[in-house]
Design an enzyme around this catalytic site. Sequence first.
Site, PDB file in Angstrom:
ATOM      1  N   LYS A 117     -11.766  -4.772  -3.498  1.00 10.11           N
ATOM      2  CA  LYS A 117     -12.743  -3.692  -3.645  1.00 10.11           C
ATOM      3  C   LYS A 117     -12.077  -2.410  -4.121  1.00 10.11           C
ATOM      4  O   LYS A 117     -12.754  -1.494  -4.577  1.00 10.11           O
ATOM      5  CB  LYS A 117     -13.535  -3.478  -2.343  1.00 10.11           C
ATOM      6  CG  LYS A 117     -12.738  -3.351  -1.078  1.00 10.11           C
ATOM      7  CD  LYS A 117     -13.647  -3.519   0.165  1.00 10.11           C
ATOM      8  CE  LYS A 117     -12.808  -3.821   1.402  1.00 10.11           C
ATOM      9  NZ  LYS A 117     -13.453  -4.665   2.381  1.00 10.11           N
ATOM     10  N   LYS A 165       0.823  -1.212   0.000  1.00  6.90           N
ATOM     11  CA  LYS A 165       0.000   0.000   0.000  1.00  6.90           C
ATOM     12  C   LYS A 165       0.854   1.257   0.000  1.00  6.90           C
ATOM     13  O   LYS A 165       0.522   2.247  -0.654  1.00  6.90           O
ATOM     14  CB  LYS A 165      -0.934   0.024   1.222  1.00  6.90           C
ATOM     15  CG  LYS A 165      -2.141  -0.878   1.088  1.00  6.90           C
ATOM     16  CD  LYS A 165      -3.214  -0.485   2.088  1.00  6.90           C
ATOM     17  CE  LYS A 165      -4.419  -1.406   1.993  1.00  6.90           C
ATOM     18  NZ  LYS A 165      -5.451  -1.077   2.979  1.00  6.90           N
ATOM     19  N   LYS A 198      -5.022 -10.219  -6.488  1.00  5.62           N
ATOM     20  CA  LYS A 198      -6.152 -10.529  -5.619  1.00  5.62           C
ATOM     21  C   LYS A 198      -7.399  -9.761  -6.060  1.00  5.62           C
ATOM     22  O   LYS A 198      -7.298  -8.607  -6.467  1.00  5.62           O
ATOM     23  CB  LYS A 198      -5.754 -10.116  -4.190  1.00  5.62           C
ATOM     24  CG  LYS A 198      -6.742 -10.457  -3.114  1.00  5.62           C
ATOM     25  CD  LYS A 198      -6.267  -9.946  -1.751  1.00  5.62           C
ATOM     26  CE  LYS A 198      -6.408  -8.440  -1.607  1.00  5.62           C
ATOM     27  NZ  LYS A 198      -6.277  -7.939  -0.235  1.00  5.62           N
TER      28      LYS A 198
HETATM   29  P1  TYM Z   1     -10.594  -6.720   4.394  1.00  2.00           P
HETATM   30  O1  TYM Z   1     -11.676  -5.750   4.712  1.00  2.00           O
HETATM   31  O2  TYM Z   1      -9.617  -6.359   3.342  1.00  2.00           O
HETATM   32  O3  TYM Z   1     -11.225  -8.114   4.007  1.00  2.00           O
HETATM   33  C1  TYM Z   1     -12.192  -8.750   4.837  1.00  2.00           C
HETATM   34  C2  TYM Z   1     -12.017 -10.260   4.789  1.00  2.00           C
HETATM   35  O4  TYM Z   1     -12.151 -10.714   3.440  1.00  2.00           O
HETATM   36  C3  TYM Z   1     -11.006 -11.466   3.069  1.00  2.00           C
HETATM   37  N1  TYM Z   1     -10.718 -11.231   1.655  1.00  2.00           N
HETATM   38  C4  TYM Z   1     -10.534 -12.198   0.757  1.00  2.00           C
HETATM   39  N2  TYM Z   1     -10.573 -13.537   0.866  1.00  2.00           N
HETATM   40  C5  TYM Z   1     -10.347 -14.256  -0.258  1.00  2.00           C
HETATM   41  N3  TYM Z   1     -10.088 -13.685  -1.472  1.00  2.00           N
HETATM   42  C6  TYM Z   1     -10.037 -12.349  -1.617  1.00  2.00           C
HETATM   43  N4  TYM Z   1      -9.796 -11.803  -2.800  1.00  2.00           N
HETATM   44  C7  TYM Z   1     -10.270 -11.534  -0.465  1.00  2.00           C
HETATM   45  N5  TYM Z   1     -10.293 -10.188  -0.254  1.00  2.00           N
HETATM   46  C8  TYM Z   1     -10.570 -10.033   1.043  1.00  2.00           C
HETATM   47  C9  TYM Z   1      -9.890 -10.951   3.957  1.00  2.00           C
HETATM   48  O5  TYM Z   1      -8.842 -11.877   4.078  1.00  2.00           O
HETATM   49  C10 TYM Z   1     -10.621 -10.708   5.250  1.00  2.00           C
HETATM   50  O6  TYM Z   1     -10.749 -11.913   5.976  1.00  2.00           O
HETATM   51  N6  TYM Z   1      -7.376  -6.091   8.210  1.00  2.00           N
HETATM   52  C11 TYM Z   1      -8.618  -6.727   7.789  1.00  2.00           C
HETATM   53  C12 TYM Z   1      -9.788  -6.333   8.662  1.00  2.00           C
HETATM   54  C13 TYM Z   1      -9.583  -6.555  10.115  1.00  2.00           C
HETATM   55  C14 TYM Z   1      -9.582  -7.802  10.802  1.00  2.00           C
HETATM   56  C15 TYM Z   1      -9.379  -7.488  12.160  1.00  2.00           C
HETATM   57  C16 TYM Z   1      -9.725  -9.129  10.389  1.00  2.00           C
HETATM   58  C17 TYM Z   1      -9.379  -5.581  11.047  1.00  2.00           C
HETATM   59  N7  TYM Z   1      -9.265  -6.136  12.272  1.00  2.00           N
HETATM   60  C18 TYM Z   1      -9.306  -8.494  13.142  1.00  2.00           C
HETATM   61  C19 TYM Z   1      -9.659 -10.127  11.365  1.00  2.00           C
HETATM   62  C20 TYM Z   1      -9.458  -9.800  12.710  1.00  2.00           C
HETATM   63  C21 TYM Z   1      -8.933  -6.309   6.361  1.00  2.00           C
HETATM   64  O7  TYM Z   1      -8.486  -5.304   5.875  1.00  2.00           O
HETATM   65  O8  TYM Z   1      -9.820  -7.127   5.726  1.00  2.00           O
END
Ligand code: TYM
Length: 334
Positions: A198, A112, A195
């Site tokens: 969004k 990022k 990947k």
């Molecule tokens: P975020 O918002 O990017 O994504 C949310 C969840 O979706 C999964 N994910 C995917 N899985 C498979 N293929 C993909 N292309 C894909 N894109 C997203 C992510 O792995 C995630 O599980 N840092 C985290 C949010 C967070 C969090 C936490 C998660 C904040 N605190 C505590 C677990 C525990 C994030 O940015 O996810």
Amino acid sequence: TPRIFSGIQPSGNLTLGNYLGALKRFAQKQDEGIETIYCLVDLHAITVWQDPEALKRQTREAAAGFLASGIDPSRSILFNQSQVSAHAELGWALNCVARMGWMNRMTQWKDKAGKNAEKQSLGLFAYPSLMAADILVYHATMVPVGEDQKQHVELTRDIAAKFNHDYGVDFFPAPLPLIEGAATRVMSLRDGSKKMSKSDPSDASRINLTDDADTIAKKFRKAVTDPEPLPETVEGLEGRAEARNLVNIYAALADMTPAQVLGEFGGQGFGAFKPALADLAVSKLEPISTEMSRLMNDPAEIDRILGEGAAKADEIAQPILAKTLEIMGMIRSR
Ligand code: TYM
């Protein structure tokens, strides 16, 4: 006792990646009867600027995505992070435990920030430490996530261990990342090496949970693939990232293994497979998008659910935060 925590950033449209990698599995964990706490991490979202009105709408829409995917607020705790102040407070304490070098090694930060680290917010750099707080403030033991969050959960284990070591306590349990199923890393429909995200500028690269049936079918029809027919075995997917991705998506949507999908479609071309995949995706996703738009007609009800969830989350988090601060030597006299 097992306790699950996971979160999703309300920073844009939910994608098929979020659904298969996270939401669908969140609902399964709830249905297995494990204690489940799910969070819309709005404090994480603002590590890059968010339009305030858009952030509200996206938070409600993500909440609607959870509900439409089968999260039941009477069985899971569902809330937005900023309504439980213990996250930010423990986040600060853990900022003082975690090391700069650890943050610097996070691949998501490197991706990022790129060559522009100086221009990023301090919050974006500290992000994994707040994520550790999200998990540890509940003493959660399991964290279902997609592949891309594995490193952050491992860092959480390191932060927990360093806290325990520095203060000579056995207080924070080390949470396990749960990365299961055929779709732990859903790839872009335009480029099998990226990947699905969004934040990808190309809308054709992803399926949004709000896409209608025609859009979903069109995006799968136009998905980039090689010209060969599907292989008969999983080994035959080696070196064919786009083919593998579509097979994995089919498998995850149908609750099959990739081998079973190839048992059915091996030897057939994408001309046959893509329409079958599109039909399957529409049949699974259309009920979700319909339910999301129904829920979005009543934003006050969504806010009520989030508020109620936050009150329940707060009851678990406050005593753990208080104990943490006490261990660190803060006077607690009110
Ligand atoms: P975020 O918002 O990017 O994504 C949310 C969840 O979706 C999964 N994910 C995917 N899985 C498979 N293929 C993909 N292309 C894909 N894109 C997203 C992510 O792995 C995630 O599980 N840092 C985290 C949010 C967070 C969090 C936490 C998660 C904040 N605190 C505590 C677990 C525990 C994030 O940015 O996810």
